[in-house]
Motif scaffolding. Structure first.
Motif, mmCIF file in Angstrom:
data_model
loop_
_atom_site.group_PDB
_atom_site.id
_atom_site.type_symbol
_atom_site.label_atom_id
_atom_site.label_comp_id
_atom_site.label_asym_id
_atom_site.label_seq_id
_atom_site.Cartn_x
_atom_site.Cartn_y
_atom_site.Cartn_z
ATOM 1 N N LEU A 43 0.859 -1.283 0.107
ATOM 2 C CA LEU A 43 0.017 -0.004 0.102
ATOM 3 C C LEU A 43 0.817 1.336 0.117
ATOM 4 O O LEU A 43 0.646 2.277 -0.775
ATOM 5 N N LEU A 44 1.879 0.973 0.838
ATOM 6 C CA LEU A 44 2.571 2.304 0.819
ATOM 7 C C LEU A 44 3.479 2.711 -0.469
ATOM 8 O O LEU A 44 3.468 3.896 -1.038
ATOM 9 N N ALA A 45 4.158 1.435 -1.082
ATOM 10 C CA ALA A 45 4.773 1.489 -2.253
ATOM 11 C C ALA A 45 3.636 2.033 -3.479
ATOM 12 O O ALA A 45 4.216 2.772 -4.118
ATOM 13 N N LEU A 46 2.597 1.665 -3.167
ATOM 14 C CA LEU A 46 1.652 2.080 -4.321
ATOM 15 C C LEU A 46 1.334 3.806 -4.086
ATOM 16 O O LEU A 46 1.367 4.337 -5.492
ATOM 17 N N ILE A 47 1.101 4.141 -2.889
ATOM 18 C CA ILE A 47 0.928 5.610 -2.634
ATOM 19 C C ILE A 47 2.487 6.364 -3.166
ATOM 20 O O ILE A 47 2.091 7.463 -3.932
ATOM 21 N N GLY A 48 3.699 5.943 -3.025
ATOM 22 C CA GLY A 48 4.526 6.420 -3.471
ATOM 23 C C GLY A 48 4.960 6.537 -4.878
ATOM 24 O O GLY A 48 5.078 7.500 -5.812
ATOM 25 N N LEU A 49 4.231 5.335 -5.617
ATOM 26 C CA LEU A 49 4.295 5.316 -6.954
ATOM 27 C C LEU A 49 3.285 6.248 -7.815
ATOM 28 O O LEU A 49 3.937 7.117 -8.683
ATOM 29 N N ASN A 51 2.299 9.104 -6.411
ATOM 30 C CA ASN A 51 3.047 10.202 -6.122
ATOM 31 C C ASN A 51 3.937 10.791 -7.027
ATOM 32 O O ASN A 51 4.107 11.684 -7.670
ATOM 33 N N SER A 52 4.988 9.902 -7.202
ATOM 34 C CA SER A 52 6.276 10.062 -8.233
ATOM 35 C C SER A 52 5.605 10.241 -9.637
ATOM 36 O O SER A 52 6.201 10.995 -10.399
ATOM 37 N N SER A 53 4.610 9.271 -10.089
ATOM 38 C CA SER A 53 4.218 9.447 -11.430
ATOM 39 C C SER A 53 3.460 10.677 -11.554
ATOM 40 O O SER A 53 3.496 11.375 -12.713
ATOM 41 N N ARG A 54 2.604 11.000 -10.804
ATOM 42 C CA ARG A 54 1.580 12.179 -10.883
ATOM 43 C C ARG A 54 2.566 13.654 -10.993
ATOM 44 O O ARG A 54 2.095 14.524 -11.774
ATOM 45 N N GLN A 55 3.574 13.416 -10.318
ATOM 46 C CA GLN A 55 4.509 14.849 -10.235
ATOM 47 C C GLN A 55 5.445 14.561 -11.291
ATOM 48 O O GLN A 55 6.391 15.736 -11.347
ATOM 49 N N ARG A 56 5.814 13.595 -12.142
ATOM 50 C CA ARG A 56 6.690 13.469 -13.010
ATOM 51 C C ARG A 56 7.958 13.517 -12.262
ATOM 52 O O ARG A 56 8.832 14.116 -12.819
ATOM 53 N N PHE A 57 8.368 12.764 -11.328
ATOM 54 C CA PHE A 57 9.727 12.643 -10.758
ATOM 55 C C PHE A 57 10.451 11.762 -11.844
ATOM 56 O O PHE A 57 9.889 11.178 -12.776
ATOM 57 N N GLU A 58 11.759 11.829 -11.533
ATOM 58 C CA GLU A 58 12.546 10.826 -12.502
ATOM 59 C C GLU A 58 12.249 9.325 -12.408
ATOM 60 O O GLU A 58 11.609 8.927 -11.313
ATOM 61 N N HIS A 65 9.695 2.508 -6.238
ATOM 62 C CA HIS A 65 8.512 2.210 -5.408
ATOM 63 C C HIS A 65 7.766 0.871 -6.205
ATOM 64 O O HIS A 65 7.564 -0.109 -5.321
ATOM 65 N N LEU A 66 7.953 0.748 -7.495
ATOM 66 C CA LEU A 66 7.361 -0.348 -7.978
ATOM 67 C C LEU A 66 8.065 -1.739 -7.777
ATOM 68 O O LEU A 66 7.748 -2.787 -7.351
ATOM 69 N N SER A 67 9.478 -1.540 -7.363
ATOM 70 C CA SER A 67 10.400 -2.762 -6.849
ATOM 71 C C SER A 67 9.816 -3.202 -5.655
ATOM 72 O O SER A 67 10.009 -4.234 -5.129
ATOM 73 N N ASN A 68 9.616 -2.007 -4.746
ATOM 74 C CA ASN A 68 9.175 -2.414 -3.360
ATOM 75 C C ASN A 68 8.001 -3.110 -3.446
ATOM 76 O O ASN A 68 7.830 -4.077 -2.521
ATOM 77 N N MET A 69 6.955 -2.733 -4.253
ATOM 78 C CA MET A 69 5.629 -3.470 -4.152
ATOM 79 C C MET A 69 5.905 -4.822 -4.761
ATOM 80 O O MET A 69 5.518 -5.968 -4.126
#
Length: 253
Positions: A43-49, A51-58, A65-69
């Motif tokens: 669940l935490l990895a999904l939230i992080g994923l 957030n990073s995708s929505r704000q277009r982080f590298e 995050h995906l690897s954590n999941m």
């Protein structure tokens, strides 16, 4: 540990036996708490994923995050079945993920940018082949600890060079959960007793703490990288509890 209910998956072939008794609550789940304790990490990895995708982080952070999941899902499969092949399918990605953290931590100052990812990929592939043939036991654990120790000094350096108090708090939670989670793992591994009236579920608590640890590690690294890129990062909180990084990229003219 002794079995409770009959097993749906057949004989246990894993080389590791944790303190939790097998098939006590379900014939489909070998280690009930060790299995379900991976859900917070997913669940935490999904939230992080998101957030990073929505704000277009590298993309490296989405991959992190995906690897954590994915690692948590593999861990679920392993503890639910206690199959040897799934144990290796859990252990090998642990090393790969640690190599990914090494890349994220060291790549900003790495002068030979193409050399580093190539080396890490070859290293990870070599380990996977060696582990599949030699079935490393204590060697895997020692290897994992050494790679983790390579990450900690770099995290500490980022902490020293960060002035933001909220980002420092995120880093402190990362450090505390790492220590407490490790103690839970050791407690379960070294002090397990059949005579306990109640199992403290040390390995399950290790999963919970490391799920929190990986999320806070990723959040802190995202903040530091955004600072390096000049994206004006700010640590904000979901419902005043869960931190995440909000950035403001400069407009391209």
């Amino acid at each position: 540990m002794a079995d409770g209910l009959s097993s749906f998956w057949g004989p246990v072939t894993s080389t590791n036996e944790w303190c939790e008794k097998n098939y006590v609550y379900s014939s489909y789940i070998a280690e009930f708490f060790n299995t379900l304790s991976n859900i917070p990490c997913i669940l935490l990895a999904l939230i992080g994923l998101v957030n990073s995708s929505r704000q277009r982080f590298e993309k490296r952070f989405s991959v992190l995050h995906l690897s954590n999941m994915i690692l948590a899902i593999w861990n679920i499969l392993y503890h639910a079945t206690l199959y040897r092949v799934l144990q290796q399918s859990d252990e090998t990605p642990v090393i790969w993920e640690t190599l990914l953290y090494i890349y994220v931590l060291y790549s900003p100052d790495w002068h030979y940018r193409r050399t580093m990812p190539t080396f890490l990929v070859v290293y990870g592939a070599t380990f996977a082949m060696v582990h599949s043939h030699m079935q490393l036991g204590i060697g895997f654990k020692v290897h994992f600890v050494i790679l983790c120790l390579l990450c900690i000094p770099r995290m500490y350096k980022y902490y020293l060079y960060t002035d933001d108090l909220y980002a420092k708090r995120v880093a402190k939670v990362y450090a505390v959960t790492l220590v407490v989670g490790t103690l839970c793992w050791l407690f379960d591994r070294v002090l397990c007793r059949d005579s306990w009236p109640v199992n403290p579920q040390g390995h399950a608590m290790w999963h919970v703490f490391m799920g929190i640890n990986s999320y806070f590690a990723n959040t802190f690294l995202m903040f530091c990288r955004a600072q390096q890129r000049g994206w004006a990062p700010k640590v904000v909180h979901y419902m005043g509890i869960l931190p995440y990084v909000k950035i403001r990229k400069p407009k391209v003219r």
